[in-house]
Design a protein around this motif. Structure first.
Motif, PDB file in Angstrom:
ATOM      1  N   LYS A  22       0.817  -1.223   0.000  1.00 33.35           N
ATOM      2  CA  LYS A  22       0.000   0.000   0.000  1.00 33.35           C
ATOM      3  C   LYS A  22       0.846   1.267   0.000  1.00 33.35           C
ATOM      4  O   LYS A  22       0.468   2.286  -0.574  1.00 33.35           O
ATOM      5  CB  LYS A  22      -0.937   0.011   1.222  1.00 33.35           C
ATOM      6  CG  LYS A  22      -1.870  -1.180   1.286  1.00 33.35           C
ATOM      7  CD  LYS A  22      -2.803  -1.240   0.070  1.00 33.35           C
ATOM      8  CE  LYS A  22      -3.608  -2.528   0.049  1.00 33.35           C
ATOM      9  NZ  LYS A  22      -4.067  -2.938  -1.258  1.00 33.35           N
ATOM     10  N   LYS A  78       0.709   5.261  -3.765  1.00 30.36           N
ATOM     11  CA  LYS A  78       1.757   4.556  -4.533  1.00 30.36           C
ATOM     12  C   LYS A  78       2.447   5.540  -5.482  1.00 30.36           C
ATOM     13  O   LYS A  78       3.661   5.471  -5.686  1.00 30.36           O
ATOM     14  CB  LYS A  78       1.158   3.395  -5.334  1.00 30.36           C
ATOM     15  CG  LYS A  78       0.676   2.234  -4.473  1.00 30.36           C
ATOM     16  CD  LYS A  78      -0.803   2.272  -4.305  1.00 30.36           C
ATOM     17  CE  LYS A  78      -1.351   1.121  -3.504  1.00 30.36           C
ATOM     18  NZ  LYS A  78      -2.798   1.227  -3.263  1.00 30.36           N
ATOM     19  N   LYS A 212      -1.523 -13.218   4.853  1.00 28.54           N
ATOM     20  CA  LYS A 212      -2.236 -13.546   3.615  1.00 28.54           C
ATOM     21  C   LYS A 212      -3.456 -14.396   3.906  1.00 28.54           C
ATOM     22  O   LYS A 212      -3.385 -15.349   4.671  1.00 28.54           O
ATOM     23  CB  LYS A 212      -1.304 -14.348   2.695  1.00 28.54           C
ATOM     24  CG  LYS A 212      -0.676 -13.505   1.643  1.00 28.54           C
ATOM     25  CD  LYS A 212      -0.149 -14.327   0.495  1.00 28.54           C
ATOM     26  CE  LYS A 212       0.802 -13.475  -0.319  1.00 28.54           C
ATOM     27  NZ  LYS A 212       0.273 -12.152  -0.651  1.00 28.54           N
ATOM     28  N   ARG A 214      -6.184 -16.793   2.047  1.00 30.13           N
ATOM     29  CA  ARG A 214      -6.532 -17.481   0.806  1.00 30.13           C
ATOM     30  C   ARG A 214      -7.469 -18.639   1.126  1.00 30.13           C
ATOM     31  O   ARG A 214      -7.398 -19.216   2.216  1.00 30.13           O
ATOM     32  CB  ARG A 214      -5.276 -18.047   0.109  1.00 30.13           C
ATOM     33  CG  ARG A 214      -4.319 -17.005  -0.466  1.00 30.13           C
ATOM     34  CD  ARG A 214      -4.925 -16.242  -1.611  1.00 30.13           C
ATOM     35  NE  ARG A 214      -3.955 -15.437  -2.345  1.00 30.13           N
ATOM     36  CZ  ARG A 214      -3.654 -14.152  -2.074  1.00 30.13           C
ATOM     37  NH1 ARG A 214      -4.232 -13.543  -1.066  1.00 30.13           N
ATOM     38  NH2 ARG A 214      -2.769 -13.500  -2.811  1.00 30.13           N
TER      39      ARG A 214
HETATM   40  C1  LIG Z   1      -5.885  -6.719 -11.246  1.00 27.99           C
HETATM   41  C2  LIG Z   1      -5.713  -6.232  -9.845  1.00 27.99           C
HETATM   42  C3  LIG Z   1      -6.073  -4.937  -9.511  1.00 27.99           C
HETATM   43  C4  LIG Z   1      -5.857  -4.447  -8.223  1.00 27.99           C
HETATM   44  N1  LIG Z   1      -6.122  -3.128  -7.933  1.00 27.99           N
HETATM   45  C5  LIG Z   1      -5.721  -2.615  -6.749  1.00 27.99           C
HETATM   46  C6  LIG Z   1      -5.797  -1.202  -6.493  1.00 27.99           C
HETATM   47  O1  LIG Z   1      -6.259  -0.423  -7.319  1.00 27.99           O
HETATM   48  N2  LIG Z   1      -5.329  -0.736  -5.310  1.00 27.99           N
HETATM   49  C7  LIG Z   1      -4.798  -1.578  -4.361  1.00 27.99           C
HETATM   50  O2  LIG Z   1      -4.349  -1.100  -3.322  1.00 27.99           O
HETATM   51  N3  LIG Z   1      -4.729  -2.927  -4.562  1.00 27.99           N
HETATM   52  C8  LIG Z   1      -5.161  -3.455  -5.738  1.00 27.99           C
HETATM   53  N4  LIG Z   1      -5.062  -4.820  -5.969  1.00 27.99           N
HETATM   54  C9  LIG Z   1      -4.530  -5.677  -4.916  1.00 27.99           C
HETATM   55  C10 LIG Z   1      -5.516  -6.727  -4.373  1.00 27.99           C
HETATM   56  O3  LIG Z   1      -6.455  -6.122  -3.534  1.00 27.99           O
HETATM   57  C11 LIG Z   1      -4.704  -7.805  -3.664  1.00 27.99           C
HETATM   58  O4  LIG Z   1      -3.836  -8.407  -4.593  1.00 27.99           O
HETATM   59  C12 LIG Z   1      -5.584  -8.892  -3.018  1.00 27.99           C
HETATM   60  O5  LIG Z   1      -6.380  -8.350  -2.006  1.00 27.99           O
HETATM   61  C13 LIG Z   1      -4.745 -10.024  -2.433  1.00 27.99           C
HETATM   62  O6  LIG Z   1      -3.822  -9.537  -1.485  1.00 27.99           O
HETATM   63  P1  LIG Z   1      -2.234  -9.738  -1.659  1.00 27.99           P
HETATM   64  O7  LIG Z   1      -1.895  -9.309  -3.080  1.00 27.99           O
HETATM   65  O8  LIG Z   1      -1.627  -8.793  -0.655  1.00 27.99           O
HETATM   66  O9  LIG Z   1      -1.907 -11.151  -1.414  1.00 27.99           O
HETATM   67  C14 LIG Z   1      -5.315  -5.308  -7.235  1.00 27.99           C
HETATM   68  C15 LIG Z   1      -4.988  -6.628  -7.586  1.00 27.99           C
HETATM   69  C16 LIG Z   1      -5.152  -7.069  -8.862  1.00 27.99           C
HETATM   70  C17 LIG Z   1      -4.702  -8.469  -9.219  1.00 27.99           C
END
Ligand SMILES: Cc1cc2nc3c(=O)[nH]c(=O)nc-3n(C[C@H](O)[C@H](O)[C@H](O)COP(=O)(O)O)c2cc1C
Length: 225
Positions: A22, A78, A212, A214
């Motif tokens: 974040k 970010k 995490k 899942r």
């Molecule tokens: C295609 C995609 C778009 C995402 N968009 C955002 C976003 O705009 N802002 C953000 O903070 N996280 C974003 N995420 C992060 C997801 O919320 C996060 O990957 C998910 O909750 C799983 O958590 P982890 O990646 O920490 O394991 C995005 C993830 C993906 C794959």
């Protein structure tokens, strides 16, 4: 080339390490070698028919990053703190349709196919788009090409994690407003390219505040033996 021999545990550790970061530590920067390594994994990613329907814009300019904030609600922190911030652009119909100049360029100049292979491939690609996948609208074509771009996204984030580099994928943006901005201020031809995602790279400011979560693997995998 020899097969690589990275222990599975190290790879899984990298997958555990990767999280949607974040906020980055703005004092820590990737080296040119690091970011070029990450981009290389995008370049080497697979794509349907090998037509590479993507382009990556690395936004390091501070003013341009500022301009992105109002159209990208998922990105401000970010944009302020990431070492490198990339826009994942995907080619639109004028580029990816089976008979486009770009596809011809890929077959002729990049893949250096002889003419008979080009003819065969063109026909096959046409049938694939029109008959098999029914890509009969610009939107369908873009979404299909976008799917491929997400493979590059996954590869970049995994490669980064294997090197202890953090990332965050971002879809939190207003598509129409973002594309207008790319056209007006980033010199991007939005008739040819659309924005699929943004992705930030850098080093985490803090450790993730939650482990995490899942689903159990048995819930997402079905075996047919
Ligand atoms: C295609 C995609 C778009 C995402 N968009 C955002 C976003 O705009 N802002 C953000 O903070 N996280 C974003 N995420 C992060 C997801 O919320 C996060 O990957 C998910 O909750 C799983 O958590 P982890 O990646 O920490 O394991 C995005 C993830 C993906 C794959």
């Amino acid at each position: 080339m020899n097969k690589t021999d990275i222990p599975q545990k190290d790879i899984i550790d990298a997958f555990q390490f990767r999280h949607a970061c974040k906020e980055f530590d703005s004092t820590k920067k990737l080296t040119d070698t690091d970011i070029n390594f990450i981009l290389k994994t995008a370049q080497l990613s697979p794509s349907s028919f090998g037509f590479e329907p993507w382009h990556f814009v690395v936004v390091q300019n501070k003013e341009l990053r500022e301009l992105l904030k109002p159209v990208a609600w998922g990105a401000p922190l970010k944009l302020d703190t990431a070492s490198h911030f990339i826009l994942g652009l995907t080619m639109k119909a004028p580029m990816t349709k089976w008979d486009s100049d770009y596809i011809m360029h890929m077959m002729k100049e990049v893949k250096q196919f002889p003419q008979e292979v080009i003819d065969m491939y063109s026909n096959f690609y046409k049938e694939f788009q029109e008959r098999d996948f029914n890509l009969d609208t610009d939107k369908k074509l873009f979404d299909w090409a976008s799917k491929q771009n997400y493979i590059a996204l996954g590869n970049m984030m995994t490669a980064a994690a294997l090197q202890g580099i953090d990332s965050c994928p971002i879809e939190g943006f207003h598509e129409e407003k973002a594309e207008q901005l790319l056209k007006d201020k980033f010199d991007i031809d939005t008739d040819k390219y659309g924005l699929s995602y943004m992705v930030a790279f850098g080093y985490r400011k803090e450790h993730p505040d939650h482990p995490k979560s899942r689903r159990e693997i048995g819930e997402l995998v079905t075996w047919k033996k």
